[in-house]
Design a protein around this motif. Structure first.
Motif, PDB file in Angstrom:
ATOM      1  N   SER A 166     -17.496  12.954  39.717  1.00 17.57           N
ATOM      2  CA  SER A 166     -17.157  13.092  38.305  1.00 17.57           C
ATOM      3  C   SER A 166     -15.918  13.959  38.188  1.00 17.57           C
ATOM      4  CB  SER A 166     -18.324  13.673  37.514  1.00 17.57           C
ATOM      5  OG  SER A 166     -19.109  14.494  38.299  1.00 17.57           O
ATOM      6  N   ALA A 167     -15.394  14.026  36.981  1.00 14.19           N
ATOM      7  CA  ALA A 167     -14.099  14.666  36.807  1.00 14.19           C
ATOM      8  C   ALA A 167     -14.125  16.152  37.154  1.00 14.19           C
ATOM      9  CB  ALA A 167     -13.624  14.476  35.368  1.00 14.19           C
ATOM     10  N   ASP A 168     -15.312  16.770  37.083  1.00 19.80           N
ATOM     11  CA  ASP A 168     -15.375  18.194  37.435  1.00 19.80           C
ATOM     12  C   ASP A 168     -15.515  18.399  38.945  1.00 19.80           C
ATOM     13  OD1 ASP A 168     -17.870  17.188  37.685  1.00 19.80           O
ATOM     14  OD2 ASP A 168     -18.872  18.611  36.366  1.00 19.80           O
ATOM     15  N   GLY A 169     -15.317  17.326  39.707  1.00 20.80           N
ATOM     16  CA  GLY A 169     -15.326  17.460  41.157  1.00 20.80           C
ATOM     17  C   GLY A 169     -16.710  17.513  41.765  1.00 20.80           C
ATOM     18  N   ILE A 170     -17.710  17.039  41.042  1.00 24.00           N
ATOM     19  CA  ILE A 170     -19.058  17.009  41.590  1.00 24.00           C
ATOM     20  C   ILE A 170     -19.372  15.578  42.019  1.00 24.00           C
ATOM     21  CG2 ILE A 170     -21.510  17.368  41.081  1.00 24.00           C
ATOM     22  CD1 ILE A 170     -19.796  19.927  41.313  1.00 24.00           C
ATOM     23  N   THR A 186      -3.379  10.157  43.578  1.00 27.77           N
ATOM     24  CA  THR A 186      -2.460  11.173  43.065  1.00 27.77           C
ATOM     25  C   THR A 186      -3.202  12.287  42.332  1.00 27.77           C
ATOM     26  OG1 THR A 186      -2.208   9.885  41.053  1.00 27.77           O
ATOM     27  CG2 THR A 186      -0.516   9.611  42.730  1.00 27.77           C
ATOM     28  N   GLY A 187      -4.491  12.070  42.000  1.00 28.15           N
ATOM     29  CA  GLY A 187      -5.247  13.099  41.301  1.00 28.15           C
ATOM     30  C   GLY A 187      -5.061  13.074  39.791  1.00 28.15           C
ATOM     31  N   LEU A 188      -4.318  12.089  39.281  1.00 28.87           N
ATOM     32  CA  LEU A 188      -4.060  12.017  37.839  1.00 28.87           C
ATOM     33  C   LEU A 188      -5.362  11.925  37.038  1.00 28.87           C
ATOM     34  CD1 LEU A 188      -2.115  11.522  35.365  1.00 28.87           C
ATOM     35  CD2 LEU A 188      -2.446   9.094  35.797  1.00 28.87           C
ATOM     36  N   LEU A 189      -6.280  11.090  37.514  1.00 23.92           N
ATOM     37  CA  LEU A 189      -7.503  10.862  36.742  1.00 23.92           C
ATOM     38  C   LEU A 189      -8.360  12.123  36.667  1.00 23.92           C
ATOM     39  CD1 LEU A 189      -8.402   7.291  38.027  1.00 23.92           C
ATOM     40  CD2 LEU A 189      -7.119   7.947  36.010  1.00 23.92           C
ATOM     41  N   ASP A 190      -8.430  12.850  37.795  1.00 22.43           N
ATOM     42  CA  ASP A 190      -9.196  14.102  37.787  1.00 22.43           C
ATOM     43  C   ASP A 190      -8.626  15.062  36.748  1.00 22.43           C
ATOM     44  OD1 ASP A 190     -10.742  13.186  39.802  1.00 22.43           O
ATOM     45  OD2 ASP A 190      -9.592  14.150  41.392  1.00 22.43           O
ATOM     46  N   GLU A 191      -7.318  14.956  36.548  1.00 20.13           N
ATOM     47  CA  GLU A 191      -6.642  15.868  35.633  1.00 20.13           C
ATOM     48  C   GLU A 191      -6.925  15.489  34.175  1.00 20.13           C
ATOM     49  OE1 GLU A 191      -4.890  18.468  36.451  1.00 20.13           O
ATOM     50  OE2 GLU A 191      -3.944  18.953  34.524  1.00 20.13           O
ATOM     51  N   ILE A 192      -6.915  14.205  33.870  1.00 21.65           N
ATOM     52  CA  ILE A 192      -6.987  13.828  32.460  1.00 21.65           C
ATOM     53  C   ILE A 192      -8.384  13.442  31.981  1.00 21.65           C
ATOM     54  CG2 ILE A 192      -4.566  13.111  32.404  1.00 21.65           C
ATOM     55  CD1 ILE A 192      -5.503  10.219  32.430  1.00 21.65           C
ATOM     56  N   HIS A 193      -9.282  13.066  32.905  1.00 21.94           N
ATOM     57  CA  HIS A 193     -10.592  12.597  32.452  1.00 21.94           C
ATOM     58  C   HIS A 193     -11.471  13.638  31.764  1.00 21.94           C
ATOM     59  CE1 HIS A 193     -10.868   8.529  34.711  1.00 21.94           C
ATOM     60  NE2 HIS A 193     -10.092   8.497  33.647  1.00 21.94           N
ATOM     61  N   SER A 235      -1.849  12.280  22.667  1.00 21.88           N
ATOM     62  CA  SER A 235      -2.179  13.466  23.465  1.00 21.88           C
ATOM     63  C   SER A 235      -2.415  13.100  24.928  1.00 21.88           C
ATOM     64  CB  SER A 235      -3.392  14.182  22.874  1.00 21.88           C
ATOM     65  OG  SER A 235      -4.537  13.374  22.998  1.00 21.88           O
ATOM     66  N   ALA A 236      -3.123  11.981  25.183  1.00 24.94           N
ATOM     67  CA  ALA A 236      -3.348  11.591  26.572  1.00 24.94           C
ATOM     68  C   ALA A 236      -2.045  11.135  27.216  1.00 24.94           C
ATOM     69  CB  ALA A 236      -4.400  10.482  26.650  1.00 24.94           C
ATOM     70  N   GLN A 237      -1.193  10.468  26.442  1.00 20.78           N
ATOM     71  CA  GLN A 237       0.090  10.034  26.987  1.00 20.78           C
ATOM     72  C   GLN A 237       0.957  11.244  27.338  1.00 20.78           C
ATOM     73  OE1 GLN A 237       1.566   6.418  27.094  1.00 20.78           O
ATOM     74  NE2 GLN A 237      -0.597   6.337  27.618  1.00 20.78           N
ATOM     75  N   ASP A 238       0.838  12.295  26.517  1.00 19.97           N
ATOM     76  CA  ASP A 238       1.529  13.548  26.843  1.00 19.97           C
ATOM     77  C   ASP A 238       1.002  14.122  28.136  1.00 19.97           C
ATOM     78  OD1 ASP A 238       3.307  13.702  24.878  1.00 19.97           O
ATOM     79  OD2 ASP A 238       2.242  15.188  23.644  1.00 19.97           O
ATOM     80  N   ALA A 239      -0.334  14.111  28.272  1.00 17.27           N
ATOM     81  CA  ALA A 239      -0.940  14.661  29.478  1.00 17.27           C
ATOM     82  C   ALA A 239      -0.450  13.905  30.715  1.00 17.27           C
ATOM     83  CB  ALA A 239      -2.466  14.596  29.387  1.00 17.27           C
ATOM     84  N   ILE A 240      -0.288  12.588  30.574  1.00 19.72           N
ATOM     85  CA  ILE A 240       0.203  11.788  31.700  1.00 19.72           C
ATOM     86  C   ILE A 240       1.625  12.199  32.065  1.00 19.72           C
ATOM     87  CG2 ILE A 240       0.968   9.464  32.345  1.00 19.72           C
ATOM     88  CD1 ILE A 240      -1.489   8.379  30.838  1.00 19.72           C
ATOM     89  N   SER A 241       2.466  12.386  31.034  1.00 20.26           N
ATOM     90  CA  SER A 241       3.848  12.722  31.378  1.00 20.26           C
ATOM     91  C   SER A 241       3.976  14.167  31.854  1.00 20.26           C
ATOM     92  CB  SER A 241       4.793  12.433  30.206  1.00 20.26           C
ATOM     93  OG  SER A 241       4.536  13.331  29.160  1.00 20.26           O
ATOM     94  N   ASN A 242       2.980  14.988  31.502  1.00 16.99           N
ATOM     95  CA  ASN A 242       3.034  16.377  31.964  1.00 16.99           C
ATOM     96  C   ASN A 242       2.430  16.568  33.348  1.00 16.99           C
ATOM     97  OD1 ASN A 242       4.280  17.286  29.674  1.00 16.99           O
ATOM     98  ND2 ASN A 242       2.339  17.722  28.623  1.00 16.99           N
ATOM     99  N   TYR A 243       1.849  15.512  33.896  1.00 17.24           N
ATOM    100  CA  TYR A 243       1.211  15.659  35.200  1.00 17.24           C
ATOM    101  C   TYR A 243       2.276  15.610  36.298  1.00 17.24           C
ATOM    102  CZ  TYR A 243      -1.920  15.033  39.119  1.00 17.24           C
ATOM    103  OH  TYR A 243      -2.585  15.203  40.305  1.00 17.24           O
ATOM    104  N   THR A 244       2.401  16.705  36.997  1.00 20.36           N
ATOM    105  CA  THR A 244       3.421  16.750  38.031  1.00 20.36           C
ATOM    106  C   THR A 244       2.804  17.138  39.357  1.00 20.36           C
ATOM    107  OG1 THR A 244       3.869  19.070  37.552  1.00 20.36           O
ATOM    108  CG2 THR A 244       5.259  17.438  36.455  1.00 20.36           C
TER     109      THR A 244
END
Lengths: 238, 307
Positions: free
Chosen positions: A183-187, B51-58, B265-274
Motif C-alpha cells: 500500500s502507499a504507506d509502504g506496508i 520511479t516511485g511516483l505512485l508511492d508519492e501521490i497515492h 492538485s494531483a497534476q501539480d504533484a506529478i510535476s513536482n515529483y523529482t
C-alpha cells in the motif's frame, strides 16, 4: 515485542528502507508460507497414511503423480492458479486475484507433493515390529497410526521443512497471482521477501536486494532451527 | 402484504443501483462518494511504478476517499491483458496504439491523457556506433544496426518495447543477430543489463534518471523534452475498465481516481515529483484548449495521429 530482530538491523548495517516495510514483508512471507504449509500438512499426512497403510488399485499411479508434483515448475502452478482465480476463471467470483489467499493456494499446490512424498517415505520406513507391537497390544487402527506417526516424526518434520522451504523461497507463482503489492504507506499487502528481492534487483538496487536476501536466509534458518529443536525436545521426553 | 413489501424492496434496490451508477445518491460518509473502504486495483507499467511516483501521490487519494489502491506493476501489454480479463479496475499505461485497440474492443472507457515524458537512447560513454547528438531516432537505430553494436531490447511487450519496435520499423531495419538481445524484462533490468555489457538501449527518461547514479550509461540521443525528435515522445494514458464488460470492475472508484489524478492538485504533484533534482513526468491532463482527441481511439477520425 520482547525480541524484534528487525529493530536490530540498523545496528549492523545502514538500512535503506523503513522498518515497517521490512517487517510487513516478513510477516506476509511467513503468513502465506506457514498457512500453506499447515494446510498442506493437514492434507499430506492423511494421504501419506492411507498410501502407507493400505493397498488400493492405482496406488502406483497416485505415487507417481505425487512424485511428479515434487518437481512441478512453480511458475506453471502460478499460471494455473491465475486462471482459476482470475475473474474469467471458475473461482473468479471469490475475487481472490492479487490477494494473500491466492498466494496461499499456489504455495499449497507447491508444498503438498514434497510433504506427502517425504512423509510417506518416513512412515513406510518405520520398523514393521512397531506396528505389530501396537496391534498386539490391542490398538485400534487409529492407535497404530498414532504410534507410527510418533516414530516417524523426524521424517515428517523433515517433510514439513522441505515443504516450507519450497513455499517460502518461491518467487514465480506468488509474483503472478499476488501482484507484489504494497500500500502507499509502504506496508506490504502481497509482497514477500522473494518478490521484494526480485523488485529491487529489477531496479538495480542490489544493496537492498542483498539485505533482503540475508533476511530471507535468516528467516528460513530460524524456522528450521525451531523445528529441529522441537524434534530434539520430543526425543528427550521419550 | 408480504409480496408487496418484497416488490417494494426490489424496486428500491433497482432505484438505488441505478442511482448508484450515476452517483446521484451522494454519500453517507464524509469525504467519499460511497466508495470508502473499497480497494482499487490499478495495473500500471514498470516505468511508472519503479520511479516511485505512485508511492508519492497515492496517499493523497487514499486519504481523500478512505480507500486503498493496489498498484500492480506489469509491462503495458500484461497490464492491459490483466484488465481485459477483468482483474483490474483501472490501467495506467504508455502505448497509445495498444490503448486504442483496448478501447476499440470495448474493454476500456473514459481514456484520458495523463502525463508525458520522453524516451532517450542511452549507451556507453565511448559510444562505439557514434550516434551521439543525432537528431533522428531512426537514424541512430539504423547506425547501431549497421555497426552491429550491442543493443538490449526489453522484449516484453511493454510500452517501451512497443516504441522501440516502432523506431526499428521507421529505420527500416529488421533487428536480429548476435548484437540484438531481447531480455524479456523490465526497464531497470534492461538498463542494468546494457550497463554490464556496454550496450545501447531505449529507456524512458524517468527510469533512466532514477537509476542514473547506479549505472555508467549516458544519454546519446535526447527525446523531445530536451529538443529531440517527436518520435521519442512518451505519453501516458489512464483508462477505466468498462463496467459493461466486467460488472465487478470498481467503476465508481476508478472514475474517482481518474477525476482525482487529472485534477489540478494531483497534476501539480506529478510535476513536482523529482528525483536527483530532475522532473520525471510532465502533466498533460490539464489543457487550455479542450483535447477531445484523447478520448478517441486512433483511426476513428481522418486526422488522428497523436503518436
Amino acid at each position: 515485542m520482547p525480541l524484534d530482530p528487525v529493530a536490530l538491523l540498523p545496528l549492523f548495517i545502514e538500512t535503506p528502507f523503513q522498518e515497517g516495510y521490512v517487517r510487513s514483508i516478513i510477516f506476509v512471507s511467513l503468513y502465506v508460507s506457514c498457512t500453506a504449509v499447515v494446510l498442506s500438512t493437514l492434507v499430506s499426512i492423511p494421504v501419506a497414511l492411507v498410501m502407507g497403510f493400505t493397498e488400493f488399485p492405482g496406488q502406483q499411479f497416485v505415487k507417481s503423480v505425487i512424485n511428479t508434483g515434487m518437481g512441478f515448475p512453480s511458475v506453471v502452478v502460478g499460471l494455473v492458479v491465475l486462471f482459476m482465480v482470475s475473474n474469467q476463471g471458475p473461482l473468479g467470483a471469490a475475487d481472490l486475484i492479487f490477494t494473500k489467499e491466492a498466494m496461499i493456494m499456489s504455495q499449497f499446490v507447491l508444498a503438498t507433493p514434497p510433504i506427502t512424498a517425504i512423509s510417506l517415505a518416513a512412515l513406510t520406513s518405520v520398523d514393521e515390529n512397531v506396528r505389530d507391537a501396537a496391534r498386539a497390544l490391542g490398538g485400534t487402527r487409529l492407535d497404530v497410526a498414532l504410534v507410527v506417526i510418533k516414530e516417524a516424526r523426524y521424517g515428517i518434520a523433515t517433510a514439513v521443512l522441505a515443504g516450507f522451504g519450497r513455499a517460502i523461497s518461491e518467487v514465480g507463482s506468488v509474483l503472478i497471482v499476488g501482484g507484489n503489492i504494497t500500500s502507499a504507506d509502504g506496508i506490504s499487502q502481497t509482497r514477500t521477501l522473494t518478490t521484494a528481492i526480485q523488485l529491487e534487483a529489477r531496479q538495480g538496487q542490489y544493496d537492498t536486494a542483498m539485505i533482503l536476501g540475508a533476511v530471507l536466509v535468516t528467516v528460513v534458518l530460524t524456522v528450521n532451527a525451531i523445528v529441529v529443536r522441537l524434534g530434539d525436545e520430543g526425543a528427550m521426553n521419550r | 402484504m408480504q409480496r408487496r413489501k418484497f416488490l417494494q424492496g426490489v424496486g428500491l434496490a433497482a432505484i438505488a443501483s441505478t442511482a448508484g451508477c450515476t452517483q446521484l445518491t451522494g454519500s453517507d460518509e464524509e469525504g467519499g462518494a460511497g466508495v470508502s473502504g473499497e480497494t482499487l486495483t490499478l495495473t500500471t507499467t514498470t516505468s511508472t511504478y519503479d520511479t516511485g511516483l505512485l508511492d508519492e501521490i497515492h496517499p493523497g487519494f487514499e486519504e481523500m476517499y478512505g480507500v486503498t489502491v493496489d498498484a500492480v506493476a506489469q509491462g503495458t501489454g500484461a497490464a492491459l491483458e490483466t484488465a481485459r480479463n477483468g482483474d483490474s479496475d483501472i490501467v495506467m499505461v504508455h502505448a497509445r496504439g495498444l490503448e486504442d485497440e483496448f478501447m476499440r474492443n470495448g474493454y476500456g472507457i473514459n481514456r484520458r491523457d495523463l502525463m508525458f515524458n520522453d524516451f532517450v537512447i542511452v549507451g556507453p560513454e565511448s559510444d562505439p556506433a557514434g550516434i551521439e547528438g543525432m537528431d533522428s531516432a531512426a537514424e541512430a537505430f539504423a547506425t547501431i544496426a549497421e555497426e552491429q553494436a550491442a543493443f538490449v531490447s526489453r522484449g516484453d511487450n511493454s510500452g517501451t518495447h512497443t516504441k522501440e519496435l516502432n523506431i526499428w520499423e521507421e529505420a527500416g531495419v529488421e533487428p536480429g543477430g548476435d548484437w540484438y538481445q531481447e531480455i524479456g524484462a523490465g526497464m531497470g533490468e534492461a538498463l542494468n543489463n546494457a550497463n554490464q555489457q556496454g550496450a545501447y538501449t531505449l529507456s524512458d527518461r524517468g527510469t533512466f534518471i532514477s537509476q542514473r547514479s547506479e549505472i555508467d550509461l549516458t544519454i546519446l540521443v535526447q527525446g523531445p523534452i530536451e529538443g529531440g525528435p517527436e518520435l521519442l515522445e512518451n505519453p501516458y494514458g489512464i483508462l477505466a475498465v468498462n463496467p459493461a464488460v466486467h460488472e465487478n470492475a470498481n467503476y465508481d472508484l476508478a472514475m474517482a481516481y481518474i477525476g482525482w489524478i487529472t485534477s489540478p492538485s494531483a497534476q501539480d504533484a506529478i510535476s513536482n515529483y523529482t528525483m536527483n533534482g530532475e522532473q520525471l513526468f510532465f502533466p498533460r491532463a490539464l489543457s487550455e484548449d479542450p483535447d477531445f482527441q484523447q478520448y478517441v481511439p486512433e483511426g476513428w477520425s481522418s486526422n488522428s495521429s497523436s503518436q
